[in-house]
Design a protein around this motif. Structure first.
Motif, short mmCIF file in Angstrom:
data_model
loop_
_atom_site.label_atom_id
_atom_site.label_comp_id
_atom_site.label_asym_id
_atom_site.label_seq_id
_atom_site.Cartn_x
_atom_site.Cartn_y
_atom_site.Cartn_z
N THR A 116 68.21 91.23 69.97
CA THR A 116 68.55 91.81 68.68
C THR A 116 68.80 93.30 68.80
OG1 THR A 116 67.24 90.13 67.59
CG2 THR A 116 67.78 92.06 66.30
N ILE A 117 67.96 93.96 69.58
CA ILE A 117 68.10 95.41 69.76
C ILE A 117 69.40 95.73 70.49
CG2 ILE A 117 67.12 97.42 70.95
CD1 ILE A 117 64.36 96.28 70.26
N LYS A 169 68.28 90.44 63.15
CA LYS A 169 68.09 91.89 63.07
C LYS A 169 67.01 92.24 62.06
CE LYS A 169 72.01 94.45 64.68
NZ LYS A 169 73.05 95.39 64.39
N HIS A 170 67.02 91.57 60.96
CA HIS A 170 66.03 91.83 59.92
C HIS A 170 64.62 91.52 60.44
CE1 HIS A 170 64.34 92.34 55.95
NE2 HIS A 170 63.79 91.13 56.03
N THR A 187 63.62 91.55 63.49
CA THR A 187 63.25 92.55 64.49
C THR A 187 62.81 93.84 63.84
OG1 THR A 187 64.81 91.58 66.04
CG2 THR A 187 64.05 93.80 66.52
N LYS A 188 63.51 94.24 62.78
CA LYS A 188 63.11 95.46 62.07
C LYS A 188 61.71 95.30 61.49
CE LYS A 188 67.72 97.08 60.85
NZ LYS A 188 68.68 97.33 59.76
N ILE A 238 59.21 95.57 64.32
CA ILE A 238 59.05 96.96 64.74
C ILE A 238 58.21 97.73 63.73
CG2 ILE A 238 60.29 99.14 65.09
CD1 ILE A 238 62.55 97.47 66.37
N ASN A 239 58.46 97.52 62.45
CA ASN A 239 57.66 98.19 61.42
C ASN A 239 56.20 97.78 61.50
OD1 ASN A 239 59.81 99.63 60.41
ND2 ASN A 239 60.34 98.09 58.86
#
Length: 96
Positions: A65-66, A73-74, A76-77, A80-81
């Motif tokens: 995704t990165i 993508k969502h 993964t974000k 990460i958060n």
């Protein structure tokens, strides 16, 4: 008296047969316990493999995704958060 002797002999024969069967059952029970332990060890090893593969899959999905894949993508974000929040909590705990 002869009848009593016959009864005792029959009883001894039956008892001997039962003891023999008991010994066989004990041996089978030991074999089954060993087999159960082996299967539990195999299951544990397989679970470790599954866990490792799931972690690897998750890492590859995040890396993909990165790199630029449009899928997940969502997710993964969000991951990460979540990791950033966990790091922030650790920093706060260390500073106390």
């Amino acid at each position: 008296m002869n009848k009593l002797f016959e009864i005792v002999n029959n009883l001894e024969a039956k008892l001997s047969k039962i003891l023999g069967q008991y010994t066989i059952v004990q041996q089978e029970n030991l074999k089954l316990l060993q087999q159960k332990n082996n299967l539990q060890q195999q299951l544990s090893k397989q679970q470790e493999v599954i866990d490792a593969l799931e972690n690897k899959y998750e890492s590859l999905r995040v890396a993909n995704t990165i790199v630029g894949s449009k899928e997940d993508k969502h997710a993964t974000k969000l991951k990460i958060n979540t990791l950033i929040r966990e790091i922030d909590k650790c920093i706060v705990q260390l500073s106390d």
